[in-house]
Design an enzyme around this catalytic site. Structure first.
Site, PDB file in Angstrom:
ATOM      1  NE  ARG A  19     -28.785  10.045  -8.223  1.00  0.00           N
ATOM      2  CZ  ARG A  19     -28.326   8.983  -7.593  1.00  0.00           C
ATOM      3  NH1 ARG A  19     -29.489   7.976  -7.097  1.00  0.00           N
ATOM      4  NH2 ARG A  19     -27.301   8.462  -7.545  1.00  0.00           N
ATOM      5  CB  VAL A  77     -19.615  18.437  -2.449  1.00  0.00           C
ATOM      6  CG1 VAL A  77     -20.802  18.988  -2.697  1.00  0.00           C
ATOM      7  CG2 VAL A  77     -19.609  16.996  -2.445  1.00  0.00           C
ATOM      8  CE1 TYR A  99     -22.652   6.398   3.648  1.00  0.00           C
ATOM      9  CE2 TYR A  99     -23.329   5.264   5.465  1.00  0.00           C
ATOM     10  CZ  TYR A  99     -23.605   6.400   4.457  1.00  0.00           C
ATOM     11  OH  TYR A  99     -24.881   6.798   4.247  1.00  0.00           O
TER      12      TYR A  99
HETATM   13  P1  NAP Z   1     -28.324   9.145  -3.503  1.00  0.00           P
HETATM   14  O1  NAP Z   1     -29.748   8.742  -3.969  1.00  0.00           O
HETATM   15  O2  NAP Z   1     -27.296   8.288  -4.092  1.00  0.00           O
HETATM   16  O3  NAP Z   1     -28.013  10.814  -3.600  1.00  0.00           O
HETATM   17  C1  NAP Z   1     -27.077  11.215  -3.482  1.00  0.00           C
HETATM   18  C2  NAP Z   1     -26.674  12.485  -4.519  1.00  0.00           C
HETATM   19  O4  NAP Z   1     -25.446  13.082  -4.226  1.00  0.00           O
HETATM   20  C3  NAP Z   1     -26.759  12.137  -5.649  1.00  0.00           C
HETATM   21  O5  NAP Z   1     -27.693  12.887  -6.493  1.00  0.00           O
HETATM   22  C4  NAP Z   1     -24.981  12.112  -6.033  1.00  0.00           C
HETATM   23  O6  NAP Z   1     -24.980  12.370  -7.529  1.00  0.00           O
HETATM   24  C5  NAP Z   1     -24.814  13.384  -5.261  1.00  0.00           C
HETATM   25  N1  NAP Z   1     -23.359  13.198  -5.208  1.00  0.00           N
HETATM   26  C6  NAP Z   1     -22.518  12.204  -5.086  1.00  0.00           C
HETATM   27  N2  NAP Z   1     -21.100  12.738  -4.864  1.00  0.00           N
HETATM   28  C7  NAP Z   1     -21.162  13.889  -5.344  1.00  0.00           C
HETATM   29  C8  NAP Z   1     -20.202  14.895  -5.381  1.00  0.00           C
HETATM   30  N3  NAP Z   1     -18.735  14.631  -5.280  1.00  0.00           N
HETATM   31  N4  NAP Z   1     -20.678  16.160  -5.532  1.00  0.00           N
HETATM   32  C9  NAP Z   1     -21.822  16.532  -5.428  1.00  0.00           C
HETATM   33  N5  NAP Z   1     -22.857  15.661  -5.385  1.00  0.00           N
HETATM   34  C10 NAP Z   1     -22.589  14.286  -5.386  1.00  0.00           C
HETATM   35  O7  NAP Z   1     -28.378   8.888  -1.881  1.00  0.00           O
HETATM   36  P2  NAP Z   1     -29.517   9.191  -0.789  1.00  0.00           P
HETATM   37  O8  NAP Z   1     -29.815   7.699  -0.135  1.00  0.00           O
HETATM   38  O9  NAP Z   1     -30.267  10.063  -1.263  1.00  0.00           O
HETATM   39  O10 NAP Z   1     -28.236   9.698   0.153  1.00  0.00           O
HETATM   40  C11 NAP Z   1     -28.468  11.273   0.739  1.00  0.00           C
HETATM   41  C12 NAP Z   1     -27.403  11.270   1.879  1.00  0.00           C
HETATM   42  O11 NAP Z   1     -28.078  10.668   2.916  1.00  0.00           O
HETATM   43  C13 NAP Z   1     -26.232  10.955   1.891  1.00  0.00           C
HETATM   44  O12 NAP Z   1     -25.128  11.648   2.472  1.00  0.00           O
HETATM   45  C14 NAP Z   1     -26.272   9.170   2.524  1.00  0.00           C
HETATM   46  O13 NAP Z   1     -24.967   9.062   3.002  1.00  0.00           O
HETATM   47  C15 NAP Z   1     -27.283   9.742   3.600  1.00  0.00           C
HETATM   48  N6  NAP Z   1     -27.724   8.562   3.989  1.00  0.00           N
HETATM   49  C16 NAP Z   1     -28.665   7.747   3.363  1.00  0.00           C
HETATM   50  C17 NAP Z   1     -29.109   6.611   3.826  1.00  0.00           C
HETATM   51  C18 NAP Z   1     -30.163   5.513   2.840  1.00  0.00           C
HETATM   52  O14 NAP Z   1     -30.468   4.722   3.486  1.00  0.00           O
HETATM   53  N7  NAP Z   1     -30.351   5.973   1.700  1.00  0.00           N
HETATM   54  C19 NAP Z   1     -29.138   6.326   5.174  1.00  0.00           C
HETATM   55  C20 NAP Z   1     -28.262   7.131   6.029  1.00  0.00           C
HETATM   56  C21 NAP Z   1     -27.705   8.164   5.505  1.00  0.00           C
HETATM   57  P3  NAP Z   1     -24.671  11.089  -8.511  1.00  0.00           P
HETATM   58  O15 NAP Z   1     -25.597  10.015  -8.477  1.00  0.00           O
HETATM   59  O16 NAP Z   1     -25.020  12.053  -9.879  1.00  0.00           O
HETATM   60  O17 NAP Z   1     -23.368  10.575  -8.402  1.00  0.00           O
END
Ligand code: NAP
Length: 243
Positions: free
Chosen positions: A14, A63, A154
């Site tokens: 997702r 992971v 973070y």
């Molecule tokens: P998200 O919707 O919460 O997606 C993160 C995914 O990683 C989820 O499917 C989650 O699974 C999975 N995950 C978490 N812990 C895990 C583990 N131990 N092993 C395997 N999978 C795991 O977040 P997102 O916003 O798409 O973020 C993706 C990346 O972009 C992250 O690294 C985040 O820090 C980075 N980022 C996001 C933003 C933002 O504004 N959204 C900004 C800067 C950076 P579950 O949900 O099942 O736990």
């Protein structure tokens, strides 16, 4: 072995990871999605990617667990022969002011966001070295470059990813393996869903809107497929949040 490139995307069922998976699939890559959720939860994502005319497979593992990562990556190589592109995307937040931040809150975020990049990259890179090619992309954040009050754990994890990116770019450039980081700003996903009213954030963004997962996916695709000469970079994708 597939003639198409194979991309492994952690946390790819997702959010940003899934968008990146679709963008790479549209460009003709087969996709391996990892996530911590079960197979049934990831199935709609896998089906949507297969609908784009490529192969897609799901590997459930944590992971932040070195043993699970090594077992899963060896299984991927045995079943599909190679990994051309690795997107270290899985990540979590556990925010709080530093003075109230317990050790568990610190360690969990560092281990999932930064430790994971060590575990997964270490397991994958030896296969890229044998293939004498590869592209690795680490999902960092603008807060890894600039810091953010309430996100010491973070921000440290995301800054660590940038240090890892630059170092691996230096170690593996001669082997034709490129390593880059993407630094998203405010992107609309489940991770940012509880920000509440975003008007104040939008005032800070010259582009006047929050980012979408697709905004990030376009840059990931560029780094993965469209360039042969960009490495060691941390690219901000934030609508100009910090200039
Ligand atoms: P998200 O919707 O919460 O997606 C993160 C995914 O990683 C989820 O499917 C989650 O699974 C999975 N995950 C978490 N812990 C895990 C583990 N131990 N092993 C395997 N999978 C795991 O977040 P997102 O916003 O798409 O973020 C993706 C990346 O972009 C992250 O690294 C985040 O820090 C980075 N980022 C996001 C933003 C933002 O504004 N959204 C900004 C800067 C950076 P579950 O949900 O099942 O736990």
């Amino acid at each position: 072995m597939s003639e198409r490139k194979i991309a492994l995307i952690t946390g790819g069922s997702r959010g940003i990871g899934f968008s990146c998976a679709k963008e790479l699939a549209k460009a003709g890559c087969d996709i391996i999605i990892n996530d911590i959720c079960d197979e049934a939860t990831a199935k709609p994502a896998i089906d949507e990617i297969k609908g784009l005319g490529v192969d897609a497979w799901f590997y459930q593992f944590d992971v932040s667990n070195d043993e699970q990562v090594q077992t899963a990556v060896e299984k991927m190589i045995a079943e599909h022969g190679k990994i051309d592109i690795l997107l270290n995307n899985a990540g979590i937040t556990k925010d709080g002011l530093f003075v109230k931040m317990g050790a568990e809150q610190w360690e969990r975020v560092i281990k999932i966001n930064l430790g994971s990049a060590y575990y997964v990259t270490h397991a994958v890179i030896k296969h890229m070295m044998k293939a004498r090619q590869g592209s690795i992309i680490n999902m960092s954040s603008v807060v890894g470059l600039h810091g953010n009050a309430g996100q010491a754990n973070y921000s440290a994890s995301k800054a660590g990813l940038i240090g890892l990116t630059k170092t691996l770019a230096k170690e593996f450039g001669k082997r034709n393996i490129r390593v880059n980081a993407v630094c998203p700003g405010f992107i609309q996903t489940a991770m940012t869903a509880d920000l509440g009213n975003t008007d104040e954030y939008m005032k800070l963004i010259p582009m006047g809107r929050l980012g979408t997962p697709e905004d990030i996916a376009k840059v990931v695709k560029f780094l993965a497929l469209d360039t042969d000469y960009v490495t060691g970079q941390a690219i901000e994708v934030s609508g100009g949040l910090i200039i």
